[in-house]
Design a protein around this motif. Structure first.
Motif, PDB file in Angstrom:
ATOM      1  N   MET A   1       0.847  -1.184   0.000  1.00 14.95           N
ATOM      2  CA  MET A   1       0.000   0.000   0.000  1.00 14.95           C
ATOM      3  C   MET A   1       0.883   1.235   0.000  1.00 14.95           C
ATOM      4  O   MET A   1       2.009   1.219   0.459  1.00 14.95           O
ATOM      5  CB  MET A   1      -0.927  -0.033   1.215  1.00 14.95           C
ATOM      6  N   ASP A   2       0.359   2.284  -0.482  1.00 15.09           N
ATOM      7  CA  ASP A   2       1.064   3.556  -0.586  1.00 15.09           C
ATOM      8  C   ASP A   2       1.499   4.060   0.794  1.00 15.09           C
ATOM      9  O   ASP A   2       0.702   4.101   1.721  1.00 15.09           O
ATOM     10  CB  ASP A   2       0.129   4.569  -1.250  1.00 15.09           C
ATOM     11  N   PRO A   3       2.781   4.429   0.957  1.00 12.51           N
ATOM     12  CA  PRO A   3       3.233   4.933   2.263  1.00 12.51           C
ATOM     13  C   PRO A   3       2.547   6.235   2.669  1.00 12.51           C
ATOM     14  O   PRO A   3       2.486   6.567   3.850  1.00 12.51           O
ATOM     15  CB  PRO A   3       4.734   5.143   2.088  1.00 12.51           C
ATOM     16  N   ILE A   5      -0.653   6.826   2.536  1.00 10.20           N
ATOM     17  CA  ILE A   5      -1.844   6.444   3.298  1.00 10.20           C
ATOM     18  C   ILE A   5      -1.452   6.074   4.717  1.00 10.20           C
ATOM     19  O   ILE A   5      -2.130   6.446   5.674  1.00 10.20           O
ATOM     20  CB  ILE A   5      -2.584   5.290   2.589  1.00 10.20           C
ATOM     21  N   ARG A   6      -0.353   5.359   4.867  1.00 12.41           N
ATOM     22  CA  ARG A   6       0.129   4.993   6.204  1.00 12.41           C
ATOM     23  C   ARG A   6       0.496   6.243   7.000  1.00 12.41           C
ATOM     24  O   ARG A   6       0.213   6.336   8.190  1.00 12.41           O
ATOM     25  CB  ARG A   6       1.324   4.053   6.075  1.00 12.41           C
ATOM     26  N   ALA A   9      -2.797   7.998   7.983  1.00  8.53           N
ATOM     27  CA  ALA A   9      -3.469   7.234   9.031  1.00  8.53           C
ATOM     28  C   ALA A   9      -2.750   7.400  10.368  1.00  8.53           C
ATOM     29  O   ALA A   9      -3.398   7.539  11.419  1.00  8.53           O
ATOM     30  CB  ALA A   9      -3.542   5.763   8.642  1.00  8.53           C
ATOM     31  N   GLY A  70      -7.119   2.736   9.545  1.00  7.26           N
ATOM     32  CA  GLY A  70      -6.292   2.945   8.354  1.00  7.26           C
ATOM     33  C   GLY A  70      -4.941   2.269   8.470  1.00  7.26           C
ATOM     34  O   GLY A  70      -4.446   1.675   7.514  1.00  7.26           O
ATOM     35  N   LEU A  71      -4.350   2.338   9.662  1.00  5.25           N
ATOM     36  CA  LEU A  71      -3.067   1.665   9.866  1.00  5.25           C
ATOM     37  C   LEU A  71      -3.223   0.148   9.775  1.00  5.25           C
ATOM     38  O   LEU A  71      -2.363  -0.548   9.226  1.00  5.25           O
ATOM     39  CB  LEU A  71      -2.474   2.043  11.221  1.00  5.25           C
ATOM     40  N   ALA A  74      -3.621  -0.684   6.159  1.00  7.28           N
ATOM     41  CA  ALA A  74      -2.330  -0.552   5.477  1.00  7.28           C
ATOM     42  C   ALA A  74      -1.422  -1.726   5.806  1.00  7.28           C
ATOM     43  O   ALA A  74      -0.683  -2.213   4.961  1.00  7.28           O
ATOM     44  CB  ALA A  74      -1.670   0.771   5.875  1.00  7.28           C
ATOM     45  N   ALA A  77      -2.681  -4.769   3.830  1.00  6.96           N
ATOM     46  CA  ALA A  77      -2.368  -4.663   2.403  1.00  6.96           C
ATOM     47  C   ALA A  77      -0.878  -4.847   2.155  1.00  6.96           C
ATOM     48  O   ALA A  77      -0.479  -5.271   1.080  1.00  6.96           O
ATOM     49  CB  ALA A  77      -2.823  -3.312   1.871  1.00  6.96           C
ATOM     50  N   GLY A  78      -0.057  -4.528   3.156  1.00  2.49           N
ATOM     51  CA  GLY A  78       1.382  -4.648   2.990  1.00  2.49           C
ATOM     52  C   GLY A  78       1.904  -6.064   3.117  1.00  2.49           C
ATOM     53  O   GLY A  78       3.001  -6.387   2.702  1.00  2.49           O
TER      54      GLY A  78
END
Length: 79
Positions: A1-3, A5-6, A9, A70-71, A74, A77-78
């Motif tokens: 996942m896009d950093p 977004i992390r 979050a 969100g975390l 993420a 997804a990672g």
């Protein structure tokens, strides 16, 4: 996942956590305040915050929950 977004979050979770801490301290202080010591010029602000502290606390809990969710997403997804 896009950093990004992390990062967002994490920022939401931290903002929510700080809001929870600040409003919890404020609500505890309101129970122990000596109202005669507060200057008259500050009373409108104190009254406003005393009526809106619960709303701010709920908003902070929602932000922290959104950030933690969100975390978690993420992290899932990672993997």
């Amino acid at each position: 996942m896009d950093p990004t977004i992390r990062t967002i979050a994490g920022a939401l979770a931290m903002a929510g956590a700080w809001g929870i801490v600040a409003m919890s301290i404020y609500k505890a202080a309101l129970r122990r305040v000596d109202w005669s010591l507060i200057p008259a010029s500050a009373m409108p602000r104190v009254r406003w915050w005393s009526t809106h502290a619960s709303c701010a606390l709920r908003l902070s809990v929602a932000l922290a929950g959104l950030g933690l969710a969100g975390l978690g997403l993420a992290g899932l997804a990672g993997t």
